[in-house]
Design an enzyme around this catalytic site. Structure first.
Site, mmCIF file in Angstrom:
data_model
loop_
_atom_site.group_PDB
_atom_site.id
_atom_site.type_symbol
_atom_site.label_atom_id
_atom_site.label_comp_id
_atom_site.label_asym_id
_atom_site.label_seq_id
_atom_site.Cartn_x
_atom_site.Cartn_y
_atom_site.Cartn_z
ATOM 1 N N GLY A 138 18.054 86.247 5.607
ATOM 2 C CA GLY A 138 18.471 86.913 6.831
ATOM 3 C C GLY A 138 17.429 87.845 7.436
ATOM 4 N N TYR A 189 12.602 86.980 3.011
ATOM 5 C CA TYR A 189 13.951 86.662 2.542
ATOM 6 C C TYR A 189 14.915 86.256 3.674
ATOM 7 C CZ TYR A 189 18.661 86.788 1.056
ATOM 8 O OH TYR A 189 19.965 86.404 0.861
ATOM 9 N N HIS A 209 30.584 86.092 12.201
ATOM 10 C CA HIS A 209 30.162 85.750 10.836
ATOM 11 C C HIS A 209 31.295 84.943 10.184
ATOM 12 C CE1 HIS A 209 28.525 87.494 6.742
ATOM 13 N NE2 HIS A 209 28.066 86.294 6.974
ATOM 14 N N SER A 217 29.382 89.004 3.403
ATOM 15 C CA SER A 217 28.391 88.253 2.646
ATOM 16 C C SER A 217 28.804 88.130 1.181
ATOM 17 C CB SER A 217 27.048 88.965 2.742
ATOM 18 O OG SER A 217 26.702 89.094 4.100
ATOM 19 N N ALA A 218 28.628 86.937 0.643
ATOM 20 C CA ALA A 218 28.951 86.623 -0.757
ATOM 21 C C ALA A 218 30.415 86.909 -1.105
ATOM 22 C CB ALA A 218 28.001 87.336 -1.722
ATOM 23 N N CYS A 219 31.331 86.623 -0.146
ATOM 24 C CA CYS A 219 32.761 86.790 -0.399
ATOM 25 C C CYS A 219 33.530 85.486 -0.244
ATOM 26 C CB CYS A 219 33.344 87.849 0.513
ATOM 27 S SG CYS A 219 32.839 89.504 0.027
ATOM 28 N N LYS A 256 20.984 85.511 11.069
ATOM 29 C CA LYS A 256 21.710 86.738 11.391
ATOM 30 C C LYS A 256 21.103 87.452 12.606
ATOM 31 C CE LYS A 256 24.817 86.322 8.261
ATOM 32 N NZ LYS A 256 24.467 85.789 7.009
ATOM 33 N N ASP A 306 28.785 79.835 7.862
ATOM 34 C CA ASP A 306 28.339 81.233 7.985
ATOM 35 C C ASP A 306 28.507 81.816 9.387
ATOM 36 O OD1 ASP A 306 27.185 83.383 6.387
ATOM 37 O OD2 ASP A 306 25.400 83.213 7.638
ATOM 38 N N ASP A 308 42.113 75.995 -5.196
ATOM 39 C CA ASP A 308 43.510 76.417 -5.053
ATOM 40 C C ASP A 308 43.745 77.184 -3.756
ATOM 41 O OD1 ASP A 308 45.212 75.779 -7.579
ATOM 42 O OD2 ASP A 308 43.253 76.361 -8.360
ATOM 43 N N ARG A 342 18.892 90.920 1.920
ATOM 44 C CA ARG A 342 18.740 91.582 3.213
ATOM 45 C C ARG A 342 18.592 93.084 3.008
ATOM 46 N NH1 ARG A 342 22.969 91.951 5.599
ATOM 47 N NH2 ARG A 342 24.310 90.741 4.229
ATOM 48 N N ASN A 399 21.392 87.272 -6.400
ATOM 49 C CA ASN A 399 21.424 86.732 -5.035
ATOM 50 C C ASN A 399 20.521 85.488 -4.915
ATOM 51 O OD1 ASN A 399 22.316 86.780 -2.305
ATOM 52 N ND2 ASN A 399 20.386 87.748 -1.682
ATOM 53 N N SER A 400 20.313 84.768 -6.026
ATOM 54 C CA SER A 400 19.528 83.530 -5.915
ATOM 55 C C SER A 400 20.321 82.549 -5.052
ATOM 56 C CB SER A 400 19.220 82.950 -7.294
ATOM 57 O OG SER A 400 20.396 82.717 -8.023
ATOM 58 N N ARG A 401 19.583 81.739 -4.297
ATOM 59 C CA ARG A 401 20.241 80.907 -3.274
ATOM 60 C C ARG A 401 19.632 79.524 -3.191
ATOM 61 N NH1 ARG A 401 23.646 83.497 0.998
ATOM 62 N NH2 ARG A 401 23.987 85.601 0.217
HETATM 63 P P1 GTP Z 1 27.012 84.526 2.259
HETATM 64 O O1 GTP Z 1 26.185 83.296 2.189
HETATM 65 O O2 GTP Z 1 26.328 85.707 1.664
HETATM 66 O O3 GTP Z 1 27.501 84.825 3.630
HETATM 67 O O4 GTP Z 1 28.260 84.317 1.239
HETATM 68 P P2 GTP Z 1 29.624 83.499 1.352
HETATM 69 O O5 GTP Z 1 30.656 84.321 2.037
HETATM 70 O O6 GTP Z 1 29.376 82.141 1.878
HETATM 71 O O7 GTP Z 1 30.080 83.423 -0.190
HETATM 72 P P3 GTP Z 1 30.109 82.201 -1.217
HETATM 73 O O8 GTP Z 1 31.109 81.148 -0.837
HETATM 74 O O9 GTP Z 1 28.732 81.742 -1.459
HETATM 75 O O10 GTP Z 1 30.676 82.925 -2.516
HETATM 76 C C1 GTP Z 1 30.068 84.076 -3.070
HETATM 77 C C2 GTP Z 1 30.507 84.258 -4.499
HETATM 78 O O11 GTP Z 1 31.917 84.380 -4.577
HETATM 79 C C3 GTP Z 1 30.109 83.074 -5.385
HETATM 80 O O12 GTP Z 1 29.630 83.534 -6.612
HETATM 81 C C4 GTP Z 1 31.418 82.313 -5.549
HETATM 82 O O13 GTP Z 1 31.454 81.593 -6.757
HETATM 83 C C5 GTP Z 1 32.469 83.420 -5.463
HETATM 84 N N1 GTP Z 1 33.741 82.918 -4.882
HETATM 85 C C6 GTP Z 1 33.887 82.140 -3.795
HETATM 86 N N2 GTP Z 1 35.175 81.815 -3.556
HETATM 87 C C7 GTP Z 1 35.892 82.416 -4.539
HETATM 88 C C8 GTP Z 1 37.300 82.466 -4.856
HETATM 89 O O14 GTP Z 1 38.149 81.888 -4.182
HETATM 90 N N3 GTP Z 1 37.641 83.222 -5.953
HETATM 91 C C9 GTP Z 1 36.719 83.867 -6.715
HETATM 92 N N4 GTP Z 1 37.146 84.566 -7.759
HETATM 93 N N5 GTP Z 1 35.388 83.838 -6.446
HETATM 94 C C10 GTP Z 1 34.978 83.125 -5.378
HETATM 95 C C1 SPV Z 2 24.543 86.870 4.213
HETATM 96 O O1 SPV Z 2 24.013 87.807 3.586
HETATM 97 O O2 SPV Z 2 25.604 87.022 4.853
HETATM 98 C C2 SPV Z 2 23.956 85.518 4.165
HETATM 99 C C3 SPV Z 2 22.602 85.396 3.662
HETATM 100 O O3 SPV Z 2 24.556 84.578 4.645
HETATM 101 S S1 SPV Z 2 21.457 85.917 4.861
HETATM 102 O O4 SPV Z 2 20.873 84.745 5.475
HETATM 103 O O5 SPV Z 2 20.435 86.676 4.169
HETATM 104 O O6 SPV Z 2 22.101 86.723 5.852
HETATM 105 MN MN MN Z 3 26.571 85.215 5.504
#
Ligand code: GTP
Ligand code: SPV
Ligand code: MN
Length: 588
Positions: free
Chosen positions: A203, A201, A230, A252-254, A210, A277, A500, A73, A372-374
């Site tokens: 979002g 891409y 979100h 995002s990605a957390c 989004k 999401d 866990d 994004r 950010n490969s998906r």
């Molecule tokens: P968006 O799709 O961008 O909104 O991301 P998301 O919030 O759905 O994140 P996602 O679950 O895809 O996780 C993002 C990254 O964090 C990945 O590389 C996971 O492997 C890593 N991750 C997820 N949960 C955990 C966790 O509990 N601990 C750790 N250390 N890493 C985690």
């Molecule tokens: C994010 O970035 O929070 C995602 C991927 O879930 S996107 O669809 O690009 O927003």
């Molecule tokens: Mn997201």
């Protein structure tokens, strides 16, 4: 007589000048045809839009490589065009609507010449849900058409629902020539319109996600009295078979997708997925908060996904159901024609080509798969899909969880004293940036309720709206903060995370159901360690205590940053937020 929808499509086609117009019906046959077109006719930077993957090990899976500049994004090119700049707030880029439209019309003139314009009618939410919205997106690439079909409920039902009315969400999308200097994602909230040029891409291009379900929907929710968030939605089943529903916001990605599909390490506990999401939250007639997931697919981060971390996602990706599954910007194993990414099971294959199609040289320190490969996959493929997924009314939420990625400071879990304190807890949330958007990774920024890039109006007013929602609910959910990412002195994560995390969810539902107590601290209520189910975990007690350590020196620094952030919203910030700020500051 043409309907308003037909008129709109006609006007847009006059501007974009496509060779053909194709109305999609979302059928299985059509998905096959579009994949064929993507494999044989359409190209992006010389590559076919889709490449078939090994159908034995990855049934129905196709590979897509995006334009090299178009991999995440682009928040700096995303604008929210309210007539009044103050309504957009300091959290949004703003342009005056008529000026923005003039610019976009120029960029769109003839942008679909030689291409097909796909008309995609879809519903966000189950068609029978009172909360669902009918939408139509135009696009000029099969990848976006197929992705939208996976991510939404695309069918003629949306056209029927729109009928003769003008009340539908309009999305105009063209990849144009992928020129990053002519890339803009423009939102016109009052017209329920998104106009997106130059990016294919996620979002930026899948406008139901989004753009509509958060930026525009949050504005609708502000006016109509509901919330677009979100957030993941999940049900936690206990050994007695009781299911407690929670919603969790994380940037995002957390970790949202992983949480939504968690495989429990605690016997007798099971997680059921409703969304990974986005959540639309409405006050129900019984005074509880109800959540629906407007989407129907998962657009998830590949990196780190494996049988160890997220076995249910691996099963989802390999499910042999009809819906096609897409992999974008992963590496490819040329021996087996399979996708590959960092953290996937097994050893690193020898014959990898990187996400841009070049032979990968491990010694050169570049990444084979883009960070950010998906993958894009139907939620109906998931073995953990909740039986409530298609419930038009949604599920009642007992707890709201607000997370972020913090290597220091923030405890594993904290419970808010009450709703107002919970809103402050969300408002003050910070998180380290990730590869999901085009910026440096690992920089701390404030990201209230994980909505900083997605709130379609002034965030000060958004805090006010959250406070108001709490007052409207007779049974408001309890609010929690979580952080899976605290590190030790070596920089390693202390908490094992993933499966866990059920240990934290168990404490949360035990609290919600009145089964355990908690200890009061200046920042909120934290668990008594004896109440956490830690059996089988090999972490020394001091390290567990470290997960809950509250360092008042570090907190004082944090407070300064919070104050700076909240001050930006000026008179829009409700006094309750400052009250909570003062209380915390005194306690520390
Ligand atoms: P968006 O799709 O961008 O909104 O991301 P998301 O919030 O759905 O994140 P996602 O679950 O895809 O996780 C993002 C990254 O964090 C990945 O590389 C996971 O492997 C890593 N991750 C997820 N949960 C955990 C966790 O509990 N601990 C750790 N250390 N890493 C985690
Ligand atoms: C994010 O970035 O929070 C995602 C991927 O879930 S996107 O669809 O690009 O927003
Ligand atoms: Mn997201």
């Amino acid at each position: 007589m043409a309907t308003p929808l037909e008129k709109w499509v006609n006007e847009q086609s006059k501007l974009a000048k496509p060779d053909k117009i194709y109305w999609c019906d979302g059928s299985i046959k059509e998905a096959r045809r579009l994949i064929e077109i993507g494999m044989k006719e359409e190209k992006i930077s010389g590559n076919p839009v889709f490449q078939e993957l090994n159908q034995k090990s990855w049934p129905n899976a196709y590979f897509h490589r995006s334009h090299p500049t178009d991999v995440a994004r682009t928040e700096h090119l995303t604008y929210v065009c309210h007539p009044d700049k103050d309504v957009a707030g300091p959290n949004n880029n703003w342009m005056e609507p008529s000026e923005a439209k003039k610019m976009m019309a120029k960029l769109s003139d003839g942008c679909m010449k030689g291409k097909t314009m796909y008309v995609l009618p879809y519903m966000m939410g189950h068609p029978d849900s009172p909360y669902a919205k009918a939408c139509v997106q135009l696009t000029d690439v099969s990848y976006v058409a197929i992705s939208m079909r996976i991510m939404t409920r695309m069918s003629k039902k949306a056209v029927d629902r729109i009928g003769n009315s003008d009340d539908f969400f309009k999305g105009f999308h063209s990849v144009r020539d992928f020129d990053p200097n002519k890339r803009f994602i423009m939102h016109f909230p009052d017209e329920r319109l998104v106009w997106s040029i130059g990016s294919g891409y996620g979002g930026n291009a899948l406008l139901g996600k989004k753009c509509f379900s958060l930026r525009i929907a949050s504005w609708l929710g502000y006016q109509e009295g509901w919330l677009a968030e979100h957030m993941v939605i999940l049900g936690i089943e206990d050994p007695q078979g009781k299911v407690t529903y929670v919603a969790a916001a994380m940037p995002s990605a957390c970790g949202k997708t992983n949480l939504a599909m968690l495989e429990s390490v605690l016997p007798g506990y099971k997680v059921w997925t409703i969304g990974d999401d986005i959540a639309w939250l409405n006050a129900g007639p019984d005074g509880k908060l109800y959540a629906i997931n407007p989407e129907a697919g998962l657009f998830g981060v590949a990196r780190g996904t494996s049988m160890k971390t997220n076995p249910n996602m691996m099963r989802t990706l390999k499910a042999d159901k009809f819906y096609p599954t897409l992999f974008t910007n992963t590496a490819l194993n040329t021996n087996t024609n399979e996708p590959w990414w960092d953290g996937i099971d097994g050893s690193i294959p020898k014959n990898l080509i990187d996400w841009q199609g070049n032979p990968w040289d491990a010694s050169k320190n570049s990444k084979a798969a883009h960070a950010n490969s998906r993958f894009t996959v139907s939620i109906y493929n998931s073995p953990t899909l909740s039986k409530e997924f298609d419930n038009p009314r949604g599920v009642p939420i007992s707890a709201i969880i607000l997370g972020g990625k913090r290597t220091h400071l923030i405890p594993l879990v904290t419970e808010a004293f009450d709703w107002q304190h919970g809103v402050f807890l969300g408002a003050r949330t910070g998180s380290e940036t990730t590869a999901a958007a085009m910026h440096k990774e690992g920089v701390l920024r404030r990201d209230p309720m994980a909505m900083l890039p997605f709130c379609g109006y002034n965030m000060g007013d958004y805090f006010k709206h959250w406070l108001g929602m709490g007052k409207k609910l007779k049974h408001p959910p309890k609010i929690y903060s979580v952080n899976w990412f605290r590190t030790d002195d070596n920089g390693d994560f202390i908490w094992p995370g993933f499966g866990d995390n059920i240990r934290v969810l168990k404490w949360i539902i035990d609290r919600v159901n009145g089964n355990v107590g908690a200890n009061q601290t200046p920042i909120g209520m934290i668990p008594d360690i004896k109440d956490l189910a830690l059996g089988g975990l090999d972490i020394p007690k001091e390290k567990i205590e470290k997960l809950f350590e509250i360092n008042s020196c570090e907190w004082k620094e944090e407070l300064q940053d919070i104050e700076k952030f909240i001050t930006q919203f000026g008179k829009h910030t409700p006094p309750e937020i400052w009250q909570e700020y003062d209380k915390l500051s005194k306690k520390l």
